[in-house]
Design an enzyme around this catalytic site. Sequence first.
Site, mmCIF file in Angstrom:
data_model
loop_
_atom_site.group_PDB
_atom_site.id
_atom_site.type_symbol
_atom_site.label_atom_id
_atom_site.label_comp_id
_atom_site.label_asym_id
_atom_site.label_seq_id
_atom_site.Cartn_x
_atom_site.Cartn_y
_atom_site.Cartn_z
ATOM 1 N N PHE A 277 11.749 -2.053 12.992
ATOM 2 C CA PHE A 277 10.379 -1.569 12.850
ATOM 3 C C PHE A 277 10.356 -0.324 11.974
ATOM 4 O O PHE A 277 10.698 0.771 12.414
ATOM 5 C CB PHE A 277 9.783 -1.271 14.230
ATOM 6 C CG PHE A 277 8.318 -0.977 14.202
ATOM 7 C CD1 PHE A 277 7.390 -2.002 14.139
ATOM 8 C CD2 PHE A 277 7.860 0.331 14.247
ATOM 9 C CE1 PHE A 277 6.031 -1.735 14.122
ATOM 10 C CE2 PHE A 277 6.502 0.612 14.228
ATOM 11 C CZ PHE A 277 5.589 -0.422 14.162
ATOM 12 N N HIS B 63 -10.248 1.420 11.797
ATOM 13 C CA HIS B 63 -9.335 0.521 11.081
ATOM 14 C C HIS B 63 -7.874 0.851 11.375
ATOM 15 O O HIS B 63 -7.046 -0.044 11.570
ATOM 16 C CB HIS B 63 -9.622 0.613 9.577
ATOM 17 C CG HIS B 63 -8.789 -0.285 8.735
ATOM 18 N ND1 HIS B 63 -9.006 -1.646 8.658
ATOM 19 C CD2 HIS B 63 -7.733 -0.024 7.924
ATOM 20 C CE1 HIS B 63 -8.123 -2.178 7.835
ATOM 21 N NE2 HIS B 63 -7.336 -1.219 7.381
ATOM 22 N N VAL C 71 3.165 1.316 5.893
ATOM 23 C CA VAL C 71 2.605 2.617 6.251
ATOM 24 C C VAL C 71 1.106 2.451 6.434
ATOM 25 O O VAL C 71 0.443 1.784 5.657
ATOM 26 C CB VAL C 71 2.931 3.702 5.198
ATOM 27 C CG1 VAL C 71 2.404 3.355 3.830
ATOM 28 C CG2 VAL C 71 2.423 5.059 5.647
ATOM 29 N N VAL C 72 0.615 3.047 7.526
ATOM 30 C CA VAL C 72 -0.818 3.075 7.799
ATOM 31 C C VAL C 72 -1.179 4.540 8.030
ATOM 32 O O VAL C 72 -0.582 5.198 8.883
ATOM 33 C CB VAL C 72 -1.180 2.232 9.043
ATOM 34 C CG1 VAL C 72 -2.692 2.158 9.203
ATOM 35 C CG2 VAL C 72 -0.575 0.832 8.956
ATOM 36 N N ILE C 73 -2.137 5.020 7.254
ATOM 37 C CA ILE C 73 -2.549 6.417 7.358
ATOM 38 C C ILE C 73 -3.960 6.470 7.932
ATOM 39 O O ILE C 73 -4.855 5.770 7.463
ATOM 40 C CB ILE C 73 -2.464 7.120 5.994
ATOM 41 C CG1 ILE C 73 -1.000 7.095 5.508
ATOM 42 C CG2 ILE C 73 -2.999 8.544 6.084
ATOM 43 C CD1 ILE C 73 -0.773 7.663 4.133
ATOM 44 N N ARG D 115 8.569 11.170 6.226
ATOM 45 C CA ARG D 115 9.351 10.151 6.934
ATOM 46 C C ARG D 115 9.865 9.055 6.005
ATOM 47 O O ARG D 115 10.560 8.146 6.433
ATOM 48 C CB ARG D 115 8.496 9.529 8.039
ATOM 49 C CG ARG D 115 8.220 10.499 9.163
ATOM 50 C CD ARG D 115 7.036 10.093 10.015
ATOM 51 N NE ARG D 115 6.854 10.993 11.151
ATOM 52 C CZ ARG D 115 6.322 12.210 11.067
ATOM 53 N NH1 ARG D 115 5.921 12.689 9.907
ATOM 54 N NH2 ARG D 115 6.200 12.960 12.142
ATOM 55 N N TRP E 49 0.825 -1.210 0.000
ATOM 56 C CA TRP E 49 0.000 0.000 0.000
ATOM 57 C C TRP E 49 0.855 1.254 0.000
ATOM 58 O O TRP E 49 1.933 1.253 0.577
ATOM 59 C CB TRP E 49 -0.889 0.027 1.246
ATOM 60 C CG TRP E 49 -2.136 -0.789 1.102
ATOM 61 C CD1 TRP E 49 -2.268 -2.121 1.347
ATOM 62 C CD2 TRP E 49 -3.413 -0.337 0.653
ATOM 63 N NE1 TRP E 49 -3.541 -2.524 1.097
ATOM 64 C CE2 TRP E 49 -4.277 -1.447 0.666
ATOM 65 C CE3 TRP E 49 -3.907 0.904 0.254
ATOM 66 C CZ2 TRP E 49 -5.611 -1.357 0.295
ATOM 67 C CZ3 TRP E 49 -5.232 0.992 -0.114
ATOM 68 C CH2 TRP E 49 -6.067 -0.125 -0.097
ATOM 69 N N PHE F 88 -0.819 -5.202 7.870
ATOM 70 C CA PHE F 88 -1.401 -6.258 8.698
ATOM 71 C C PHE F 88 -0.709 -7.602 8.446
ATOM 72 O O PHE F 88 -0.580 -8.415 9.359
ATOM 73 C CB PHE F 88 -2.906 -6.379 8.402
ATOM 74 C CG PHE F 88 -3.628 -7.315 9.320
ATOM 75 C CD1 PHE F 88 -4.046 -6.891 10.572
ATOM 76 C CD2 PHE F 88 -3.886 -8.621 8.936
ATOM 77 C CE1 PHE F 88 -4.714 -7.757 11.427
ATOM 78 C CE2 PHE F 88 -4.554 -9.485 9.781
ATOM 79 C CZ PHE F 88 -4.969 -9.056 11.032
ATOM 80 N N GLU F 89 -0.215 -7.815 7.243
ATOM 81 C CA GLU F 89 0.426 -9.075 6.876
ATOM 82 C C GLU F 89 1.916 -9.124 7.222
ATOM 83 O O GLU F 89 2.557 -10.176 7.078
ATOM 84 C CB GLU F 89 0.234 -9.357 5.378
ATOM 85 C CG GLU F 89 -1.191 -9.662 4.981
ATOM 86 C CD GLU F 89 -2.105 -8.430 4.874
ATOM 87 O OE1 GLU F 89 -3.324 -8.596 4.996
ATOM 88 O OE2 GLU F 89 -1.577 -7.296 4.671
#
Length: 159
Positions: free
Chosen positions: A112, A87, A79-81, A126, A25, A57-58
């Site tokens: 990480f 969610h 990356v999670v926005i 970042r 993603w 998630f994976e």
Amino acid sequence: MSGAGAPKVTVDGSGLRVVVVAASWHEQVMDGLLAGARRALAESGADWTEVRVPGSFELPVAAARAAAGGADAVVALGVVIRGGTPHFEYVCSAATTGLTDVSVRTGVPVGFGVLTCDDEAQALDRAGLEGSREDKGAEAAEAAVATAVTFRDLVPAPR
């Protein structure tokens, strides 16, 4: 490892086998994170391979497979926005807890490099791209290699 007081980590990772597990993603952000990790791993002298998974998630299950397959270190990039639903919290929590569990359970360091950002601008800042303030991909790779070197010098890893 960013901001004031962040160490510059430089170690000889020669002979280490590192697996980079990266989410798919947010292609632009991921391109920057991967470029930074590749650069840091090349500078360390470690050998590495890359594995792509659909999303953050994976990452834990891919990291667990890499650790079980003999990796000396794993670099997890994603990356999670934040959006308008819970969610974000679920995915961030699952990725963080899962990657921590892999590292503690297997004894294989996991760098990480999962960005958890309020918006795309924070992620881009970042990602280690031209104009970014930080290079979290490189930092995650440096941390994973430095920890693996510490472990290698301290005591052989249990397998």
